[in-house]
Scaffold this motif. Sequence first.
Motif, short mmCIF file in Angstrom:
data_model
loop_
_atom_site.label_atom_id
_atom_site.label_comp_id
_atom_site.label_asym_id
_atom_site.label_seq_id
_atom_site.Cartn_x
_atom_site.Cartn_y
_atom_site.Cartn_z
N TRP A 124 1.73 5.33 -0.07
CA TRP A 124 0.04 4.71 0.02
C TRP A 124 -0.48 4.94 1.17
O TRP A 124 0.11 4.89 1.96
CB TRP A 124 0.44 2.90 -0.64
CG TRP A 124 0.97 3.04 -1.66
CD1 TRP A 124 2.02 3.14 -2.71
CD2 TRP A 124 0.51 2.56 -3.48
NE1 TRP A 124 2.00 2.34 -3.30
CE2 TRP A 124 0.91 2.56 -3.90
CE3 TRP A 124 -0.93 2.63 -3.36
CZ2 TRP A 124 0.81 2.05 -5.40
CZ3 TRP A 124 -1.67 2.56 -4.80
CH2 TRP A 124 -0.43 1.98 -5.38
N LYS A 125 -1.45 5.44 1.02
CA LYS A 125 -2.71 4.60 1.98
C LYS A 125 -3.84 3.65 2.50
O LYS A 125 -4.03 3.15 1.47
CB LYS A 125 -3.89 6.08 2.00
CG LYS A 125 -2.88 7.67 2.20
CD LYS A 125 -2.58 7.44 2.96
CE LYS A 125 -1.41 9.07 3.08
NZ LYS A 125 -0.83 9.11 3.62
N ILE A 126 -3.63 3.48 3.51
CA ILE A 126 -4.71 2.51 3.81
C ILE A 126 -6.14 2.37 4.58
O ILE A 126 -5.76 3.17 5.29
CB ILE A 126 -3.48 1.05 4.67
CG1 ILE A 126 -4.45 -0.79 4.26
CG2 ILE A 126 -3.60 1.29 5.69
CD1 ILE A 126 -3.78 -1.81 4.95
N LYS A 151 -4.48 2.90 11.90
CA LYS A 151 -2.93 3.70 12.17
C LYS A 151 -1.93 3.09 12.37
O LYS A 151 -0.93 3.33 11.75
CB LYS A 151 -3.33 4.45 13.89
CG LYS A 151 -4.63 5.14 13.44
CD LYS A 151 -4.52 6.94 14.72
CE LYS A 151 -5.93 7.37 14.70
NZ LYS A 151 -7.44 6.30 14.85
N LYS A 152 -2.10 1.84 12.95
CA LYS A 152 -0.39 1.18 13.45
C LYS A 152 -0.85 0.64 11.81
O LYS A 152 0.26 1.02 11.22
CB LYS A 152 -1.00 0.00 14.38
CG LYS A 152 0.68 -0.82 14.26
CD LYS A 152 -0.09 -2.41 15.02
CE LYS A 152 -1.16 -3.16 14.36
NZ LYS A 152 -0.77 -4.63 14.35
N MET A 153 -1.33 0.13 11.12
CA MET A 153 -0.74 -0.20 9.66
C MET A 153 -0.73 1.10 8.52
O MET A 153 0.46 0.06 8.02
CB MET A 153 -2.04 -0.98 8.90
CG MET A 153 -2.69 -2.38 9.46
SD MET A 153 -1.40 -3.42 9.51
CE MET A 153 -1.87 -3.60 7.40
N GLN A 154 -1.06 1.96 8.96
CA GLN A 154 -0.40 2.91 7.89
C GLN A 154 1.04 3.17 8.70
O GLN A 154 1.88 3.38 7.25
CB GLN A 154 -1.45 4.07 8.38
CG GLN A 154 -0.93 5.78 7.63
CD GLN A 154 -1.17 5.13 5.84
OE1 GLN A 154 -2.50 4.79 5.51
NE2 GLN A 154 -0.29 4.66 5.00
N ASP A 155 1.11 3.24 9.40
CA ASP A 155 2.82 3.28 9.92
C ASP A 155 3.44 2.08 9.61
O ASP A 155 4.79 2.31 8.41
CB ASP A 155 2.91 3.40 11.18
CG ASP A 155 2.33 4.76 12.18
OD1 ASP A 155 1.84 5.77 11.22
OD2 ASP A 155 1.84 4.31 13.23
N VAL A 156 2.97 1.12 9.37
CA VAL A 156 3.72 0.02 8.49
C VAL A 156 3.72 0.07 6.82
O VAL A 156 4.86 0.15 6.06
CB VAL A 156 2.95 -1.27 8.83
CG1 VAL A 156 3.25 -2.51 8.05
CG2 VAL A 156 2.76 -1.47 10.03
N LEU A 157 2.77 0.63 6.43
CA LEU A 157 3.35 0.99 5.10
C LEU A 157 3.61 2.04 4.86
O LEU A 157 4.12 1.93 3.81
CB LEU A 157 1.01 1.22 4.93
CG LEU A 157 1.09 1.61 2.95
CD1 LEU A 157 1.71 -0.17 2.07
CD2 LEU A 157 -0.41 2.04 2.59
#
Length: 591
Positions: free
Chosen positions: A466-468, A453-459
């Motif tokens: 884009w989705k991670i 979830k944190k990485m999605q916020d970063v992306l």
Amino acid sequence: MQDFIQESFFKGTNDRSHTPNLGRSRTFRSGCRVLLLLVLSFCVATGVRSARAEGADAKEEAQFRRLSVEDYRDKTMAGWIGQIAGVCWGAPTEFKFVDRIIPEENVPVWSPELMNNAFGQDDLYVEMTFLRTMELYGLDCSIRQAGIDFANSQYPLWCANREGRKNLRSGIAPPDSGHPRFNRCPNDIDYQIEADFSGLISPGLPNQVIALGEKFGRLMNYGDGIYGGVFMGALYAEAFFSDDLNAILDAGLAAIPPESQYAEMVRDVRAWHAENPDDWTFAWNRCLEKYRKNPEYQKASNGAIDVKINGACILLGLLYGNGDLDQTILISMRAGYDSDCNPSSAAGALFTTLGAKKLPSRFVDKLRRDVKFSHTEYDFDTLVDVCEKLARQTVAAAGGRMETIDGVEYFLIPIQQATPKSVELSWDPKPAQNALFTPDEMAQIRFDPLGTKKMQDVLDKFSPGWKISQCGSDMNPGLEPEYAGKKDVLKTHPLSRSVPCLLTRNYAVEPGKKTTLAVCVTNHAGFDWVLRIRINGSVQVEQTIAGDTWQNVTFDLTPFAGSTTLIELENLPNGWQYEAGYWSQIEIIEE
């Protein structure tokens, strides 16, 4: 029937209204003979049917074993009490003595109040998670549901349990969560210390124990790591019907592949005990030489947690304890290594053979029965209740049934011959299934330890749209303020050796415009990874990213105009050393 025979037989002689003649007399005698034959045939047939019925009853008795519900509950209570006593007595010594025997002066003094230190013990509450899954979803719940529930557990874990749960939370579905390709601890002790439940809900049913090992043991273990748990579960299953230690150990061995190293260890310890039955340190030293110092047998991530050496400690207690409750616990404890879990397993199996009514008061009277075990829905009494509920399902699923005789309810349990699974070796595993949770299944997992979830916020900030997914936690992925001369760099990492980190986007390519996918990437200094670009599932670009320089990679999307196109960017591992992908640009350019 007797009246009928008399009436029919004497009817001719008692009928005074007729004068008998020779012809009628012969007819009469002939009829009597026929009637006698009919009567005899009837009696013989009735006797045969009765004998057959008795034979059928005897045959059923030979194919089934009876266990009263009262005795089942009594032995199940004892199994849990044994686990509690062993783990609480040994807890102060856990892993403090590795490759050396615990001196007598370092053995904790038993106190009945120690029983109430059990409620926060991981080798108790973890297996209760498995019971809860079956209580909620049924005995035939899927292995994937078991994985989701284990992923959602909140208690601290170590070794194979921790690795398995981390895999589950990151999207690697069982059975791959315990596979050596994804889990570096497949031979650790974990399922062995948690498999007691499988025997306690499967009285006399080793094949049900094996099936439960295939479902719950594969969440975190593989090969010998699973066999240790199946062996222990089969001990408990047989302990409902026998107090003969050799018969119980035979039942455990019959449930696991005979060519496995775990089975070899069991045979070794029994042989060493037979060679010197009076000195347990003799067998302990043999175990040390073969199952700790020999690299052909030492296969765990950390040798002290290896399932075979700790399984040997359990056997030392059972064999050299000679049925004495205290000595069984003390020898398993003094053997060292995981010296609370091992006496817990040994005592659990031994106590089950006796039943709670026969246990000394020092193991029973002080136990709080109204306190819930940590992270569970169960206190002691509800724990026994749920075991009975599941045992009823297990027996029925195995072809048994419940019956009541003179007001007493019994389990009628089919006699099974164990059918072990084919052998698997963690150091030479069978191919993984590449099992991943679906998005819907991932939505059921509440925890996000890898920071997806944190990485999605970063992306979302780095490149909106884009989705991670499948992003591993190694090398601390996220947004680097500066890397290799560029600012605000996205860092990703593959989930595992074979599962890439994945960036995806659906994009509607407009007709009449030149549309280009443009990425700029680099590697961790001195290492490499593979960039793979898929369009609508088909690989279009596969390029090794190495050389410690930024590389611009483009792909023309124009031919896909007029449709919505699925674009996938993979940070694919290449050798599993410093596999982070560094991205300074992910952009779709229209001209």
